[in-house]
Design a protein around this motif. Structure first.
Motif, PDB file in Angstrom:
ATOM      1  N   MET A 101       0.834  -1.197   0.000  1.00  0.00           N
ATOM      2  CA  MET A 101       0.000   0.000   0.000  1.00  0.00           C
ATOM      3  C   MET A 101       0.875   1.256   0.000  1.00  0.00           C
ATOM      4  O   MET A 101       0.576   2.241  -0.678  1.00  0.00           O
ATOM      5  CB  MET A 101      -0.914  -0.031   1.234  1.00  0.00           C
ATOM      6  N   PHE A 178      -4.525  -8.630  -3.805  1.00  0.00           N
ATOM      7  CA  PHE A 178      -5.685  -8.024  -3.160  1.00  0.00           C
ATOM      8  C   PHE A 178      -5.384  -6.567  -2.774  1.00  0.00           C
ATOM      9  O   PHE A 178      -6.176  -5.660  -3.045  1.00  0.00           O
ATOM     10  CB  PHE A 178      -6.065  -8.834  -1.914  1.00  0.00           C
ATOM     11  N   THR A 179      -4.226  -6.341  -2.148  1.00  0.00           N
ATOM     12  CA  THR A 179      -3.888  -4.989  -1.698  1.00  0.00           C
ATOM     13  C   THR A 179      -3.927  -3.995  -2.864  1.00  0.00           C
ATOM     14  O   THR A 179      -4.388  -2.867  -2.715  1.00  0.00           O
ATOM     15  CB  THR A 179      -2.485  -4.973  -1.045  1.00  0.00           C
ATOM     16  N   THR A 181      -5.850  -3.893  -5.223  1.00  0.00           N
ATOM     17  CA  THR A 181      -7.201  -3.513  -5.648  1.00  0.00           C
ATOM     18  C   THR A 181      -7.832  -2.521  -4.672  1.00  0.00           C
ATOM     19  O   THR A 181      -8.911  -2.002  -4.920  1.00  0.00           O
ATOM     20  CB  THR A 181      -8.143  -4.741  -5.711  1.00  0.00           C
ATOM     21  N   GLN A 182      -7.157  -2.261  -3.547  1.00  0.00           N
ATOM     22  CA  GLN A 182      -7.752  -1.449  -2.495  1.00  0.00           C
ATOM     23  C   GLN A 182      -7.363   0.018  -2.608  1.00  0.00           C
ATOM     24  O   GLN A 182      -6.204   0.332  -2.855  1.00  0.00           O
ATOM     25  CB  GLN A 182      -7.315  -1.970  -1.117  1.00  0.00           C
ATOM     26  N   GLU A 183      -8.348   0.889  -2.403  1.00  0.00           N
ATOM     27  CA  GLU A 183      -8.066   2.326  -2.447  1.00  0.00           C
ATOM     28  C   GLU A 183      -7.357   2.788  -1.177  1.00  0.00           C
ATOM     29  O   GLU A 183      -6.585   3.723  -1.198  1.00  0.00           O
ATOM     30  CB  GLU A 183      -9.358   3.122  -2.640  1.00  0.00           C
ATOM     31  N   ASN A 184      -7.664   2.149  -0.043  1.00  0.00           N
ATOM     32  CA  ASN A 184      -6.983   2.510   1.209  1.00  0.00           C
ATOM     33  C   ASN A 184      -6.781   1.244   2.034  1.00  0.00           C
ATOM     34  O   ASN A 184      -7.117   0.146   1.590  1.00  0.00           O
ATOM     35  CB  ASN A 184      -7.775   3.560   1.993  1.00  0.00           C
ATOM     36  N   ASP A 185      -6.267   1.412   3.247  1.00  0.00           N
ATOM     37  CA  ASP A 185      -5.869   0.235   4.014  1.00  0.00           C
ATOM     38  C   ASP A 185      -6.975  -0.294   4.917  1.00  0.00           C
ATOM     39  O   ASP A 185      -6.726  -1.158   5.751  1.00  0.00           O
ATOM     40  CB  ASP A 185      -4.623   0.565   4.838  1.00  0.00           C
ATOM     41  N   ALA A 187      -9.375  -2.368   4.510  1.00  0.00           N
ATOM     42  CA  ALA A 187      -9.678  -3.801   4.431  1.00  0.00           C
ATOM     43  C   ALA A 187      -8.528  -4.669   4.941  1.00  0.00           C
ATOM     44  O   ALA A 187      -8.720  -5.864   5.172  1.00  0.00           O
ATOM     45  CB  ALA A 187     -10.005  -4.177   2.992  1.00  0.00           C
ATOM     46  N   ARG A 270      -3.848  -1.278 -11.694  1.00  0.00           N
ATOM     47  CA  ARG A 270      -3.757  -0.143 -10.792  1.00  0.00           C
ATOM     48  C   ARG A 270      -2.758   0.906 -11.295  1.00  0.00           C
ATOM     49  O   ARG A 270      -2.971   2.110 -11.187  1.00  0.00           O
ATOM     50  CB  ARG A 270      -3.321  -0.642  -9.405  1.00  0.00           C
TER      51      ARG A 270
END
Lengths: 273, 330
Positions: A101, A178-179, A181-185, A187, A270
């Motif tokens: 991230m 997975f990380t 695909t995440q906008e922030n931490d 999840a 991303r």
């Protein structure tokens, strides 16, 4: 200008080496802490489990079950090779959560990397190669501590480090995918609580999965940690059955490969827009 | 397309006039270049070419498509349509080769804040697989170039904005690139820091490095650029040297008159006769004329009493206002 042009990647200078060097360099800042915990962690577990829990378990087993559900070894010897791999899972997972991230979003160091000849696939391979190094180093220390405590009866146990690396990669790949695909931490702690912690507890590390209800056994067998633990235990205790070992190893390799492929996809989506 | 070609000829004619060689060595060529994100068109079919050794500018407000264009030229973002050639190669096919010879100064610094200034440079050099010793030598030279020699061992987090920006520029130079792309190099810097940066960019140009710069500062574009294009809403609305653009789209001088907030429009009606063109902004009226003092005198002669007034030379700001009907920095 350009008197000395940057050379192209080759077999001797693979593309993943470029980001790898960076990750390794960064690690110089924190290596002392991680080495200390790699040694301290197994010692603490062995003390707690060996002197405390293990004593209770062993006397109980002795009383009720002469053959021994743990395969006739003491509880600590049963636990130790599993703990090695369960720790590898945690190291692999952690390295693919906040550091990834950070590279994507907080420090944006991945963006800096990709402005150079480094490609997304080099970045992903470099990351995973670095995770393999970290897990390998920490596992080797862990195993050395176990050996000192006399908990590595078979010389084949050395191979457990490889199993730990494979297991680490089997988690590092999918988690990095997975990380990305995440906008922030938000999840990431959820993944840890609902993914890592249950696996840690229910994949045969602390007790044989035969103790679990049938359907949970099926679930446990489907996860990489179960296979890593089973293979590591077989090697460390010197009770290897070739077909089973091959099956466990194949599963781990497949998972690591799939994870690396998925990470390459999500990183590309991303970063290349 | 035809329009673009005409513009091209126009520009080369003027270059010869200024004593530049007529043979063209084009470092970047874009033909009907497009960037789309889903339905959104960020870059809408633009044509431009950058010649070796020049400073080429992209001027426009936020959201004009400058950064998308820079990201395509730096091979970070795939081209959605049209043609693009960078250093004679196509970015979608030869990204790593192009990036090997190109330096990028992105809008965000993307520095590793936890490492030292020197380590940031060193590691970046190693991304290019340059030998260690060579990188170390270049790092020391670049620290000097960027005025950061005394800060070499400082953690980047402790640097000021201007220092971080200079470090990012130094970092982009570690591979000794032929082409350097700078996306808003001075946004957010104080005037002193900006001037120091401009000076460093001049030096690069003198060394023969081709620079492509985006900016929404008019003075920056006027100071630095040999040629520039004005972008608005994904399109190029004008192209030329700063002087050409001002000559084409504005007058020699501008008289600015400030009346009360509600009185500007009414005053402008009475001023219409006095200038080639009159623009009404919320806070002032602009008279475009070749003789600003004369226009000002005439305005006073009409009995108008502005609260404040000044006469200045036309700038690219006026060009932008004329082309888009809006001021550049809101």
């Amino acid at each position: 200008m350009g008197a000395l042009a940057a050379p192209r990647p080759s077999l001797l200078r693979p593309g993943w080496l470029r980001p790898y060097r960076y990750f390794a360099f960064r690690y110089k800042r924190t290596w002392r802490g991680t080495v200390t915990s790699s040694i301290l962690y197994p010692i603490l577990y062995l003390l707690a489990m060996g002197l405390g829990l293990g004593h209770l378990v062993n006397s109980h087993l002795h009383a009720v079950d002469q053959t021994g559900r743990l395969g006739g070894v003491g509880y600590v010897q049963f636990l130790a090779p599993g703990l090695l791999v369960a720790s590898a899972m945690q190291w692999g997972t952690n390295e693919s959560m906040y550091p990834v991230m950070g590279g994507l979003k907080w420090l944006k160091t991945y963006h800096a990397l990709l402005a150079t000849p480094v490609r997304v696939r080099d970045l992903v391979s470099g990351h995973l190669a670095w995770v393999a190094t970290r897990v390998g180093g920490a596992s080797a220390l862990f195993l050395a501590v176990l050996a000192v405590f006399g908990d590595v009866p078979s010389p084949l146990g050395v191979l457990a480090v490889l199993v730990a690396v494979l297991t680490g990669l089997a988690f590092a790949g999918p988690v990095a995918a997975f990380t990305a695909t995440q906008e922030n931490d938000a999840a990431l702690p959820v993944l840890y609580r609902l993914g890592t912690v249950p696996l840690f507890l229910f994949s045969g590390t602390f007790f044989p999965i035969a103790q679990l209800p049938g359907w949970l056994q099926v679930v446990a067998r489907a996860t990489p940690l179960y296979h890593g633990v089973a293979l590591s235990r077989a090697l460390v205790l010197g009770r290897v059955s070739a077909p089973a070992a091959l099956a466990h190893a194949s599963y781990l390799v497949a998972m690591a490969t799939l994870g690396a492929w998925a990470a390459r996809r999500t990183f590309t989506r991303r970063l290349v827009v | 397309m035809q329009h673009a070609e005409a513009r091209q000829e126009d520009l080369s004619a003027s270059r010869e006039g200024r004593g530049r060689p007529a043979t063209r060595d084009e470092v970047v060529v874009a033909r009907h270049l497009e960037k789309r994100f889903g339905d959104f068109v960020a870059v809408d079919g633009i044509d431009f070419s950058v010649e070796r050794g020049e400073v080429f500018g992209f001027l426009g407000p936020n959201g004009a498509g400058k950064t998308s264009t820079m990201r395509m030229v730096s091979c970070l973002s795939p081209v959605s349509g049209g043609e693009l050639s960078v250093l004679g190669m196509e970015p979608n096919a030869h990204g790593p080769e192009i990036r090997r010879r190109l330096g990028l100064v992105p809008q965000d610094d993307t520095l590793d804040l936890e490492l030292s200034v020197r380590d940031n440079l060193y590691l970046y050099g190693r991304y290019f697989d340059l030998p260690r010793r060579e990188v170390r030598q270049r790092v020391e030279r670049l620290l000097e170039f960027a005025h950061l020699s005394e800060k070499g061992d400082e953690e980047v987090d402790n640097l000021s904005g201007g220092m971080k920006r200079r470090l990012t520029i130094a970092r982009a130079l570690i591979s000794e690139p032929e082409l350097v792309i700078l996306d808003e190099p001075t946004t957010g810097l104080d005037p002193q820091a900006r001037h120091l940066l401009w000076d460093r960019l001049y030096r690069l140009k003198q060394e023969g490095v081709t620079l492509v710069i985006t900016t929404h500062y008019m003075d920056e574009a006027e100071q630095l650029c040999d040629r520039l294009v004005v972008m608005d809403k994904g399109k190029i609305v004008a192209a030329g040297s700063p002087r050409q653009l001002i000559d084409t789209y504005s007058t020699r001088e501008v008289a600015e008159l400030r009346f009360g907030v509600d009185e500007n429009a009414a005053a402008a009606e009475r001023l219409a006769e006095l200038a080639a063109r009159v623009e009404v902004l919320p806070d002032r009226v602009l008279l475009y004329t070749d003789d600003g003092d004369e226009a000002l005198r005439a305005a006073l002669g009409l009995g108008l009493r502005p609260e404040a007034s000044l006469v200045r030379r036309s700038s690219l700001e006026d060009v932008f206002l004329r082309l888009t009907g809006r001021s550049l920095v809101d």
